[in-house]
Design a protein around this motif. Structure first.
Motif, short mmCIF file in Angstrom:
data_model
loop_
_atom_site.label_atom_id
_atom_site.label_comp_id
_atom_site.label_asym_id
_atom_site.label_seq_id
_atom_site.Cartn_x
_atom_site.Cartn_y
_atom_site.Cartn_z
N UNK A 370 -39.62 46.48 -20.74
CA UNK A 370 -38.92 46.36 -22.02
C UNK A 370 -38.74 44.88 -22.31
N UNK A 371 -39.17 44.44 -23.49
CA UNK A 371 -39.02 43.05 -23.92
C UNK A 371 -38.01 42.98 -25.05
N UNK A 372 -37.11 41.98 -24.97
CA UNK A 372 -36.02 41.87 -25.93
C UNK A 372 -35.97 40.46 -26.50
N UNK A 373 -35.96 40.37 -27.83
CA UNK A 373 -35.81 39.11 -28.54
C UNK A 373 -34.37 39.01 -28.99
N UNK A 374 -33.70 37.91 -28.62
CA UNK A 374 -32.26 37.77 -28.83
C UNK A 374 -31.95 36.73 -29.90
N UNK A 375 -30.74 36.85 -30.46
CA UNK A 375 -30.25 35.86 -31.42
C UNK A 375 -28.76 35.65 -31.19
#
Length: 471
Positions: A370-375
Motif C-alpha cells: 500500500x502506497x500513501x501520499x501525504x499532505x
C-alpha cells in the motif's frame, strides 16, 4: 527500468494558460464577444455553460451581470444536485472544482492532469496541461498524441479492461472514448472514430470507472447526484441516482466486480452492489472522503477523510449466492492505521518529519503493498511517499515498510501501481519536475508462499504414507 519508457515532461509542453486564457480560447477567435462565446457554451454545456462563461468573463461585462450570473449558476447547480442544502463547491468554477476533487495534487499547476495504466500490459496515457493526451507503449518510440475540440479540462483517464485500444477521457462537458490501435503507426489518431458521451447537467466529469470485464463505464460529476452507467457501444446511459451528498466526487469499482464505492462532496459515501444496484450509506464520517481503494478480492475497503490522519477499513462479507443483491458491509469503520505526524531519523542521521493527512493511497494487485501520499494541514504535499506491507487474511494486517523520496526539490503529484507485474509490484510516480519514475518492489506474494508450503507438506505426508513398513 528495462522495457519501460523514459518520460520527462518538459516545461514547453505544460505551460498553464492563466486567467481566462484557458483551453476554450485555443479553439475560439480572440475577437469574439462574451455573448458569442456564451452562445458556444450553450451548445456545448447548456444553461450552466452560459453562466459559467459570463462568470469567467467578469472583466467584459457589467459587475451586476457577473453577480447575477454567479448566483444563477449556483442555483442551477444546486437544483441539479437534488439536495436540500447549499454546498460551497457548487459556486466554484469548473477548473476550481476539478482541482479540489482531482486525484492529481495541485491539478492546475501539475505537469499532468490525469494518468492511467493499461490493465494488461506496459502501456499508459497521461493528459498534459494543454489537454492533449500522450500514449506510451513499452519501449516503442511511437507516442500517439490525442487531441479533440471537446477535450477540455481533462480530469481523469481510464483504459477499458479486456481491450487493447479503448481509452475513456473525462472532460469538462462530456466523456470521450478514443480507440488507439496498438498496431497503428499514426502519431495523431483521427478524431473520426472518437465516441462522445454526453448527459445534461453531468458536467464537469471528474471521475471514471470501468467494471473489471469492460462492459460498463461509470462516470461522475461533483454537481450531479447521479452516477452515469454507460453502455459505450450503444452510447446510452442509465442514471444511478440517490438524494443527498451534493454530487459524486470519487468512484472505485471493486476488482471482483461485485461492488462500487462512491464518495460525495459531503460527509457521506455509498457502496453499491452491482446485481440490482442497491446501495448502503455511511454518514458518520468526520469529513469528506478524500481517497479510497479496494483489496483484490473486494472484501476490504480502505478510505481516508480530508481532515483526519487515519486510514479506516470497512470489511464486506462474501455473498453466498451471486444472484442475490447483498452488500454485507460492516456497520462501522475500523481505524486501521494512525499516520499522525512524527519525527524519524533518516539513513543520513538527520531527523525528518513524516505523517499527516492522506491525499492519495493506492493498493497493488496482490494486496500486499500500500502506497500513501501525504499532505499537511495546509494542503502541502509531503516529499516522502509511505509504503506499507499488507496482508488480507482473517484480519487485515498493515505494517510500515519504507519510504520513497525523489530529488531534493521534487514533490510527488501522482502515484499509482501498474495493474499487472509478475515479480511483485511497480509503483509509478509523477513529480513536480516533470519526471515519471518507476520503483520496482520485488517480493513473493504470501499466497504463493503458502501454496508452495502446502505442496511441500503434502508431498512429505504422501511419502510417509506410501513408504514401505519396516519389519
Amino acid at each position: 527500468m528495462q522495457g519501460y519508457p523514459v518520460v520527462v515532461i518538459s516545461h514547453d509542453h505544460h505551460k498553464s494558460l492563466s486567467g481566462r486564457e484557458n483551453a476554450k480560447s485555443a479553439f475560439l477567435p480572440h475577437d469574439e464577444t462574451v455573448w458569442k462565446r456564451a452562445m458556444h457554451a450553450w451548445y456545448e454545456m447548456g444553461l450552466s455553460g452560459v453562466f459559467e462563461e459570463i462568470v469567467n468573463s467578469r472583466g467584459e461585462v457589467p459587475p451586476w451581470t457577473s453577480d447575477i450570473a454567479k448566483k444563477t449558476l449556483t442555483l442551477v447547480r444546486w437544483t441539479s444536485s437534488l439536495h436540500g442544502s447549499l454546498f460551497p463547491h457548487l459556486s466554484m468554477s469548473n477548473e476550481d472544482m476539478i482541482c479540489k476533487f482531482s486525484r492529481i495534487h495541485d491539478w492546475k499547476r501539475s505537469p499532468v492532469h490525469a494518468f492511467s495504466w493499461h490493465p494488461h500490459t506496459v502501456k499508459f496515457a497521461y493528459a498534459l496541461q494543454d489537454d492533449s493526451i500522450n500514449v506510451h507503449m513499452g519501449k516503442s518510440d511511437l507516442v500517439p498524441v490525442l487531441k479533440h475540440k471537446l477535450q477540455k479540462n481533462v480530469a481523469d483517464l481510464s483504459w477499458q479492461p479486456q481491450s487493447a485500444s479503448v481509452l475513456a477521457v473525462a472532460c469538462q462537458s462530456c466523456v470521450l472514448i478514443w480507440h488507439v490501435e496498438p498496431t497503428s503507426l499514426a502519431t495523431r489518431p483521427s478524431t473520426s472514430s472518437v465516441q462522445i458521451l454526453q448527459q445534461n447537467s453531468h458536467t464537469p466529469v471528474t471521475c471514471l470507472a470501468w467494471d473489471p470485464n469492460g462492459r460498463i463505464l461509470l462516470s461522475s460529476s461533483p454537481v450531479d447526484t447521479g452516477i452515469m452507467a454507460w453502455d459505450v457501444a450503444m452510447e446510452t446511459c442509465t442514471p444511478l441516482r440517490r438524494v443527498g451528498g451534493g454530487g459524486v466526487s470519487l468512484l472505485k469499482w471493486s476488482p471482483d466486480g461485485s461492488k462500487v464505492f462512491s464518495a460525495t462532496p459531503s460527509h457521506l459515501f455509498r457502496v453499491w452492489e452491482t446485481t440490482k444496484w442497491s446501495c448502503e450509506v455511511w454518514t458518520k464520517c468526520t469529513g469528506r472522503c478524500k481517497t479510497a481503494c479496494w483489496s483484490p478480492d473486494g472484501s476490504i475497503l480502505l478510505f481516508a477523510t480530508e481532515n483526519e490522519p487515519i486510514i479506516y477499513s470497512l470489511s464486506f462479507s462474501a455473498a453466498q449466492d451471486e444472484r442475490k443483491a447483498v452488500i454485507g458491509g460492516s456497520h462501522s469503520a475500523i481505524a486501521a492505521v494512525d499516520i499522525s505526524e512524527v519525527t524519524l531519523q533518516g539513513a543520513d542521521g538527520k531527523d525528518f518529519k513524516t505523517g499527516g493527512l492522506v491525499h492519495t493511497m493506492v493498493w497493488d494487485q496482490t494486496g500486499e503493498r500500500l502506497a500513501v501520499l501525504l499532505q499537511d494541514n495546509g494542503g502541502h504535499i509531503k516529499r516522502q511517499i509511505v509504503l506499507f506491507r499488507t496482508k488480507v487474511d482473517l484480519v487485515l494486517e498493515i505494517t510500515p515498510c519504507g519510504f520513497v523520496q525523489g530529488e531534493p526539490t521534487a514533490i510527488p503529484h501522482h502515484i499509482s501501481f501498474q495493474p499487472k507485474y509478475d515479480n511483485g509490484a511497480v509503483l509509478s510516480m509523477i513529480w513536480s519536475t516533470g519526471n515519471l519514475t518507476y520503483i520496482p518492489l520485488y517480493f513473493v506474494p504470501s499466497r504463493d508462499v503458502e501454496f508452495h508450503q502446502f505442496q511441500h507438506t503434502s508431498t512429505n505426508m504422501n511419502g510417509q504414507i506410501l513408504s514401505p513398513l519396516q519389519s
